[in-house]
Design a protein around this motif. Structure first.
Motif, PDB file in Angstrom:
ATOM      1  N   ARG A  65     117.121 -44.478 -18.219  1.00 23.31           N
ATOM      2  CA  ARG A  65     116.364 -45.449 -17.429  1.00 23.31           C
ATOM      3  C   ARG A  65     115.570 -44.807 -16.299  1.00 23.31           C
ATOM      4  O   ARG A  65     114.845 -45.484 -15.580  1.00 23.31           O
ATOM      5  N   ARG A  66     115.735 -43.500 -16.125  1.00 25.42           N
ATOM      6  CA  ARG A  66     114.996 -42.735 -15.113  1.00 25.42           C
ATOM      7  C   ARG A  66     115.263 -43.259 -13.702  1.00 25.42           C
ATOM      8  O   ARG A  66     114.363 -43.317 -12.860  1.00 25.42           O
ATOM      9  N   ILE A  67     116.499 -43.658 -13.451  1.00 23.28           N
ATOM     10  CA  ILE A  67     116.886 -44.138 -12.126  1.00 23.28           C
ATOM     11  C   ILE A  67     117.522 -42.989 -11.348  1.00 23.28           C
ATOM     12  O   ILE A  67     118.416 -42.309 -11.858  1.00 23.28           O
ATOM     13  N   LYS A  68     117.095 -42.778 -10.130  1.00 22.89           N
ATOM     14  CA  LYS A  68     117.622 -41.685  -9.312  1.00 22.89           C
ATOM     15  C   LYS A  68     119.043 -42.007  -8.850  1.00 22.89           C
ATOM     16  O   LYS A  68     119.417 -43.175  -8.710  1.00 22.89           O
ATOM     17  N   LEU A  69     119.824 -40.946  -8.612  1.00 21.95           N
ATOM     18  CA  LEU A  69     121.208 -41.120  -8.161  1.00 21.95           C
ATOM     19  C   LEU A  69     121.267 -41.932  -6.875  1.00 21.95           C
ATOM     20  O   LEU A  69     122.130 -42.805  -6.717  1.00 21.95           O
ATOM     21  N   THR A  70     120.356 -41.655  -5.955  1.00 21.97           N
ATOM     22  CA  THR A  70     120.335 -42.394  -4.689  1.00 21.97           C
ATOM     23  C   THR A  70     120.093 -43.885  -4.919  1.00 21.97           C
ATOM     24  O   THR A  70     120.645 -44.727  -4.205  1.00 21.97           O
ATOM     25  N   SER A  71     119.288 -44.216  -5.924  1.00 25.76           N
ATOM     26  CA  SER A  71     119.012 -45.619  -6.247  1.00 25.76           C
ATOM     27  C   SER A  71     120.240 -46.294  -6.840  1.00 25.76           C
ATOM     28  O   SER A  71     120.521 -47.463  -6.544  1.00 25.76           O
ATOM     29  N   VAL A  72     120.990 -45.564  -7.685  1.00 22.65           N
ATOM     30  CA  VAL A  72     122.217 -46.111  -8.263  1.00 22.65           C
ATOM     31  C   VAL A  72     123.215 -46.445  -7.153  1.00 22.65           C
ATOM     32  O   VAL A  72     123.823 -47.520  -7.131  1.00 22.65           O
ATOM     33  N   ILE A  73     123.378 -45.502  -6.215  1.00 30.45           N
ATOM     34  CA  ILE A  73     124.309 -45.705  -5.097  1.00 30.45           C
ATOM     35  C   ILE A  73     123.853 -46.885  -4.240  1.00 30.45           C
ATOM     36  O   ILE A  73     124.660 -47.729  -3.835  1.00 30.45           O
ATOM     37  N   ALA A  74     122.547 -46.942  -3.967  1.00 33.87           N
ATOM     38  CA  ALA A  74     122.010 -48.048  -3.164  1.00 33.87           C
ATOM     39  C   ALA A  74     122.215 -49.381  -3.862  1.00 33.87           C
ATOM     40  O   ALA A  74     122.584 -50.378  -3.221  1.00 33.87           O
ATOM     41  N   ASP A  75     122.007 -49.428  -5.178  1.00 31.09           N
ATOM     42  CA  ASP A  75     122.192 -50.668  -5.945  1.00 31.09           C
ATOM     43  C   ASP A  75     123.658 -51.108  -5.956  1.00 31.09           C
ATOM     44  O   ASP A  75     123.954 -52.303  -5.989  1.00 31.09           O
ATOM     45  N   THR A  76     124.566 -50.130  -5.942  1.00 31.72           N
ATOM     46  CA  THR A  76     125.999 -50.435  -5.965  1.00 31.72           C
ATOM     47  C   THR A  76     126.434 -51.184  -4.717  1.00 31.72           C
ATOM     48  O   THR A  76     127.347 -52.016  -4.765  1.00 31.72           O
ATOM     49  N   PHE A  77     125.780 -50.910  -3.601  1.00 33.07           N
ATOM     50  CA  PHE A  77     126.174 -51.532  -2.331  1.00 33.07           C
ATOM     51  C   PHE A  77     125.026 -52.308  -1.682  1.00 33.07           C
ATOM     52  O   PHE A  77     124.905 -52.361  -0.469  1.00 33.07           O
ATOM     53  N   LYS A  78     124.192 -52.919  -2.521  1.00 37.02           N
ATOM     54  CA  LYS A  78     123.066 -53.711  -2.020  1.00 37.02           C
ATOM     55  C   LYS A  78     123.569 -55.109  -1.662  1.00 37.02           C
ATOM     56  O   LYS A  78     123.381 -56.082  -2.390  1.00 37.02           O
ATOM     57  N   ILE A  79     124.205 -55.193  -0.501  1.00 38.84           N
ATOM     58  CA  ILE A  79     124.915 -56.405  -0.094  1.00 38.84           C
ATOM     59  C   ILE A  79     123.968 -57.544   0.277  1.00 38.84           C
ATOM     60  O   ILE A  79     124.283 -58.714   0.059  1.00 38.84           O
ATOM     61  N   LYS A  80     122.806 -57.217   0.842  1.00 37.98           N
ATOM     62  CA  LYS A  80     121.866 -58.254   1.281  1.00 37.98           C
ATOM     63  C   LYS A  80     121.272 -58.962   0.066  1.00 37.98           C
ATOM     64  O   LYS A  80     120.458 -58.413  -0.667  1.00 37.98           O
ATOM     65  N   GLN A  81     121.721 -60.216  -0.122  1.00 41.93           N
ATOM     66  CA  GLN A  81     121.297 -61.011  -1.272  1.00 41.93           C
ATOM     67  C   GLN A  81     121.077 -62.458  -0.861  1.00 41.93           C
ATOM     68  O   GLN A  81     121.554 -62.897   0.179  1.00 41.93           O
ATOM     69  N   SER A  82     120.391 -63.197  -1.695  1.00 42.45           N
ATOM     70  CA  SER A  82     120.205 -64.624  -1.456  1.00 42.45           C
ATOM     71  C   SER A  82     121.563 -65.327  -1.440  1.00 42.45           C
ATOM     72  O   SER A  82     122.454 -65.005  -2.228  1.00 42.45           O
ATOM     73  N   TYR A  83     121.708 -66.293  -0.538  1.00 43.91           N
ATOM     74  CA  TYR A  83     122.968 -67.037  -0.465  1.00 43.91           C
ATOM     75  C   TYR A  83     123.240 -67.769  -1.779  1.00 43.91           C
ATOM     76  O   TYR A  83     124.394 -68.023  -2.143  1.00 43.91           O
TER      77      TYR A  83
END
Length: 260
Positions: A65-83
């Motif tokens: 998927r050509r996703i960078k390691l930093t992006s995977v880590i960021a996606d894992t803890f992307k807490i800010k989401q719509s209620y």
């Protein structure tokens, strides 16, 4: 990398790694060593085997998927989401553990215990989502339907879990049919969340909360439980179908704007 190769390499890595650790543990146990949660050697084996789905999810996400390691880590803890996304999680959890209100009980010995368990289950459970929902199922859905992709993921995830239970030394305590029914339900919950929101953190968090609630809510009406599990699967499928329909409409509108 081709799609089929990526899927094959993921399963080879995720299941192959934990299977290899299981083989080593089997030999060590036959040699008289204690290899489970109660020994340092067992904890190492559990960690090495248990990380396999996340590890190979990261590797193949980067390769295919050509996703960078930093992006995977960021996606894992992307807490800010719509209620609304968090409310969806609460809906699934409420329906899933609703049967506990009918003759069940809650086991909480200290107020802080659920919090400690939550963070523990992120490390020992939640990060599995990097492999199964972040990589494997989305790649399957590039070619096949959501329902079929969820069932295939459930089968692979189930095999992985039984190998993990062997490492823990708890495989003989597993009530197979209720576990598989619960795992199938969880597969639809987590896959619907990711398909609709494209947010890995929600899957990691929900996986952890399901594990916590499974230990805190004991018992409940069996028939109500079956009804709730069927209801969850129906809700998951409807959510994905409706979301897919909206996505198609948006693509059609976008194409029409380009034409005119």
């Amino acid at each position: 990398m081709e799609r089929n190769k990526a899927l094959f390499y993921y399963l080879l890595g995720a299941i192959g790694q934990i299977l290899l650790v299981c083989a080593i543990v089997y030999v060590l146990r036959n040699a008289g060593l204690i290899v489970d949660y109660s020994s340092p050697l067992g904890l190492v084996a559990i960690a090495v085997g248990g990380i396999s789905s996340a590890l190979w999810g990261i590797i193949l996400s980067m390769k295919y998927r050509r996703i960078k390691l930093t992006s995977v880590i960021a996606d894992t803890f992307k807490i800010k989401q719509s209620y609304k996304n968090y409310m969806l999680v609460l809906l699934f959890l409420f329906v899933d553990f609703f049967p506990a209100l009918f003759g069940g009980r809650i086991l909480i010995n200290a107020w802080y215990l659920p919090i400690v368990m939550f963070f523990k289950h992120i490390a020992f459970g939640g990060i599995e989502e990097i492999g199964w929902r972040y990589f494997f199922q989305p790649v399957l859905q590039e070619r096949i339907s959501y329902v079929l992709a969820t069932i295939i993921t459930f089968v692979a995830w189930g095999i992985w879990h039984f190998l993990y239970f062997f490492l823990e030394g708890t495989i003989w305590d597993v009530d197979v049919l209720p576990f598989l029914l619960g795992l199938l339900t969880n597969s639809f919950i987590l896959s619907a969340l990711y398909t609709k929101t494209k947010n890995l953190w929600l899957c990691v968090m929900t996986h952890s909360l399901i594990n916590v609630c499974s230990q805190l809510f004991i018992g409940g009406n069996e028939y109500v439980s079956y009804i709730c599990k069927v209801l969850i699967i129906i809700i998951a499928i409807i959510l994905v179908v409706v979301d897919s329909g909206k996505a198609k409409e948006q693509r059609v509108e976008s194409d029409m704007k380009k034409v005119y």
